[in-house]
Design a protein around this motif. Structure first.
Motif, PDB file in Angstrom:
ATOM      1  N   ARG A 100       0.837  -1.188   0.000  1.00 29.21           N
ATOM      2  CA  ARG A 100       0.000   0.000   0.000  1.00 29.21           C
ATOM      3  C   ARG A 100       0.878   1.245   0.000  1.00 29.21           C
ATOM      4  O   ARG A 100       2.091   1.169   0.173  1.00 29.21           O
ATOM      5  CB  ARG A 100      -0.907   0.038   1.228  1.00 29.21           C
ATOM      6  N   PHE A 102       0.720   5.545   1.447  1.00 30.27           N
ATOM      7  CA  PHE A 102      -0.001   6.550   2.230  1.00 30.27           C
ATOM      8  C   PHE A 102       0.623   7.909   1.989  1.00 30.27           C
ATOM      9  O   PHE A 102       1.843   8.044   1.917  1.00 30.27           O
ATOM     10  CB  PHE A 102       0.062   6.221   3.721  1.00 30.27           C
ATOM     11  N   CYS A 104       0.122  12.228   3.078  1.00 32.89           N
ATOM     12  CA  CYS A 104      -0.536  13.289   3.825  1.00 32.89           C
ATOM     13  C   CYS A 104       0.247  14.572   3.598  1.00 32.89           C
ATOM     14  O   CYS A 104       1.196  14.597   2.808  1.00 32.89           O
ATOM     15  CB  CYS A 104      -0.622  12.954   5.311  1.00 32.89           C
ATOM     16  N   ARG A 108       4.928  11.272   2.035  1.00 33.25           N
ATOM     17  CA  ARG A 108       4.396  10.012   1.525  1.00 33.25           C
ATOM     18  C   ARG A 108       5.324   8.863   1.889  1.00 33.25           C
ATOM     19  O   ARG A 108       6.545   9.018   1.877  1.00 33.25           O
ATOM     20  CB  ARG A 108       4.243  10.102   0.005  1.00 33.25           C
ATOM     21  N   SER A 189      -0.194   9.958  11.231  1.00 28.95           N
ATOM     22  CA  SER A 189      -1.350  10.099  10.340  1.00 28.95           C
ATOM     23  C   SER A 189      -1.724   8.756   9.724  1.00 28.95           C
ATOM     24  O   SER A 189      -2.909   8.451   9.553  1.00 28.95           O
ATOM     25  CB  SER A 189      -1.043  11.123   9.239  1.00 28.95           C
ATOM     26  N   LEU A 190      -0.723   7.958   9.389  1.00 32.46           N
ATOM     27  CA  LEU A 190      -0.991   6.614   8.882  1.00 32.46           C
ATOM     28  C   LEU A 190      -1.723   5.788   9.928  1.00 32.46           C
ATOM     29  O   LEU A 190      -2.707   5.096   9.627  1.00 32.46           O
ATOM     30  CB  LEU A 190       0.324   5.931   8.486  1.00 32.46           C
ATOM     31  N   LYS A 192      -3.577   6.858  12.325  1.00 37.05           N
ATOM     32  CA  LYS A 192      -4.943   7.390  12.467  1.00 37.05           C
ATOM     33  C   LYS A 192      -5.849   6.886  11.355  1.00 37.05           C
ATOM     34  O   LYS A 192      -7.003   6.488  11.603  1.00 37.05           O
ATOM     35  CB  LYS A 192      -4.905   8.922  12.471  1.00 37.05           C
ATOM     36  N   GLU A 193      -5.338   6.898  10.115  1.00 40.18           N
ATOM     37  CA  GLU A 193      -6.149   6.423   8.989  1.00 40.18           C
ATOM     38  C   GLU A 193      -6.493   4.944   9.140  1.00 40.18           C
ATOM     39  O   GLU A 193      -7.644   4.528   8.913  1.00 40.18           O
ATOM     40  CB  GLU A 193      -5.414   6.657   7.674  1.00 40.18           C
ATOM     41  N   LEU A 194      -5.508   4.127   9.522  1.00 44.47           N
ATOM     42  CA  LEU A 194      -5.762   2.692   9.685  1.00 44.47           C
ATOM     43  C   LEU A 194      -6.669   2.423  10.875  1.00 44.47           C
ATOM     44  O   LEU A 194      -7.502   1.501  10.839  1.00 44.47           O
ATOM     45  CB  LEU A 194      -4.439   1.948   9.840  1.00 44.47           C
ATOM     46  N   ARG A 195      -6.519   3.200  11.922  1.00 44.79           N
ATOM     47  CA  ARG A 195      -7.379   3.047  13.093  1.00 44.79           C
ATOM     48  C   ARG A 195      -8.841   3.311  12.704  1.00 44.79           C
ATOM     49  O   ARG A 195      -9.748   2.602  13.143  1.00 44.79           O
ATOM     50  CB  ARG A 195      -6.928   4.008  14.190  1.00 44.79           C
ATOM     51  N   THR A 196      -9.051   4.302  11.847  1.00 46.15           N
ATOM     52  CA  THR A 196     -10.403   4.605  11.378  1.00 46.15           C
ATOM     53  C   THR A 196     -10.912   3.512  10.443  1.00 46.15           C
ATOM     54  O   THR A 196     -12.066   3.069  10.553  1.00 46.15           O
ATOM     55  CB  THR A 196     -10.413   5.964  10.647  1.00 46.15           C
ATOM     56  N   GLU A 197     -10.050   3.071   9.526  1.00 45.04           N
ATOM     57  CA  GLU A 197     -10.449   2.043   8.560  1.00 45.04           C
ATOM     58  C   GLU A 197     -10.875   0.753   9.243  1.00 45.04           C
ATOM     59  O   GLU A 197     -11.879   0.132   8.855  1.00 45.04           O
ATOM     60  CB  GLU A 197      -9.298   1.767   7.584  1.00 45.04           C
TER      61      GLU A 197
END
Length: 370
Positions: A100, A102, A104, A108, A189-190, A192-197
């Motif tokens: 993958r 990521f 922000c 990157r 930030s990565l 946070k994004e994975l925690r949300t996903e």
């Protein structure tokens, strides 16, 4: 030195700061019109011969020479850390890792992702060391198999040679030691994004790493205490121990280091530290510094709880507990282990299969208070 030379040196020394030694060495030699001879190692002030001549009275010809000696020493200290061939970095095939990327505002990074077969119950960021790749680090630690048992999503971010000549996380660079910018911002930030996903709570979000990766994990724990519940530092250094490449090497050798002032947080992450006593890359003293800093942030004191054989190694284990009995910090000093992941797979780089299983102990520590 003239203006052009000073400007050139400022540009070229930026390469040293990021450990791009081959480029820096060539640039410095070109700037000075020849190769700089390595100077003798710096001696403590008490051992240096005294001089009654004020610095301002030194002959003009002496001052450039001393500058050359200092710059020559910086290059000599870092000369063994040349950039690797990216194609030569170990990258075993691991089918359970999904590639993958990521991006922000801070930058990157590519990463590999392991998703457990059951519903995810937690998230772990694993930061590789210098000269490693996510695949190599995953193979050496064996974390994915343990994560499958516990239902953990595991992200393996990659630090490419374009980001650091030796694929090290830039833990020693002030630009990457605080929140809001640089690698800490990218990694947080990565997470946070994975925690949300995957709908994972902060109480079950963790970060760990080896060497430079462990050092960056320590930075993340302080820069983003609200993002991670626990941090694992294996053969790494404390946050703020260094401010450039030269001070990083000095700290790695065990030289005294001026620690960054502590920034108290309402919920500082719990920290577990692993360190080999025969590590000749990162001096074992650094493990004590990481432990002391974790205890200071949590306002707890460590106590020695055991000193006994585990597997083929003898381990000294210290634990600092909170009033409720949970461990705020643990330190594992492993006798006879060098710069290697304890209990790791021999097929991965920088592993010591003879030691206690650091991977299992980290997950035990992470999850026992989650």
């Amino acid at each position: 030195m003239g203006y052009d030379l000073v400007a050139s040196l400022r540009r070229k020394m930026g390469a040293v700061r990021h450990l791009d030694i081959s480029t820096a060495a060539r640039s410095l030699r070109a700037a000075f019109g020849g190769a700089a001879k390595p100077a003798a190692p710096d001696r403590p002030a008490s051992d240096r011969p005294a001089s009654n001549r004020p610095a301002t009275d030194r002959p003009a010809s002496d001052r450039p020479l001393r500058r050359r000696q200092r710059l020559g020493q910086a290059v000599a200290d870092l000369a063994a850390r040349r950039a690797p061939d990216p194609a030569a970095l170990p990258r075993p095939e691991l089918p359970d890792l999904d590639p993958r990327s990521f991006e922000c505002a801070a930058g990157r990074r590519d990463y590999r992702l392991f998703v457990p077969p059951q519903k995810p119950a937690g998230l772990l960021l694993m930061l590789h060391g210098c000269l490693q790749t996510p695949e190599d680090f995953a193979l050496g630690t064996g974390i994915n198999a343990l994560a499958a048992e516990h239902g953990l999503v595991v992200a393996w971010p990659e630090q490419a040679p374009t980001d650091n000549a030796r694929s090290c996380w830039n833990w020693f660079d002030p630009e990457h030691q605080h929140r809001g910018a640089g690698e800490p911002a990218i990694l947080a930030s990565l997470a946070k994004e994975l925690r949300t996903e995957f709908r994972v709570p902060r109480a079950r979000t963790f970060v760990a790493g080896l060497s430079a990766g462990g050092s960056m994990a320590a930075v993340l724990g302080e820069a983003y205490p609200e993002a991670f519940a626990a941090v694992g530092v294996h053969s790494g250094l404390a946050c703020g121990t260094a401010h450039d490449g030269r001070s990083a090497l000095a700290a790695m050798r065990g030289a005294p280091a001026a620690a960054r002032p502590l920034m108290p947080a309402s919920r500082s992450p719990r920290v577990i530290v692993f360190q080999g006593t025969t590590d000749h890359v990162v001096h074992p003293m650094n493990a004590d510094r990481v432990m002391a800093r974790a205890c200071a942030l949590a306002d707890v004191r460590p106590s020695r709880e055991s000193h006994a054989p585990i597997g083929e190694r003898t381990v000294g284990r210290s634990v600092a507990r909170r009033p409720d009995g949970t461990a705020a910090a643990e330190l594992w000093m492993i006798e006879g282990t060098g710069h290697a992941w304890s209990g790791g797979n021999r097929d991965g780089s920088f592993t010591d299969a003879a030691g206690p299983d650091a991977s299992a102990e980290m997950l035990r520590f992470f999850l026992e208070a989650a």
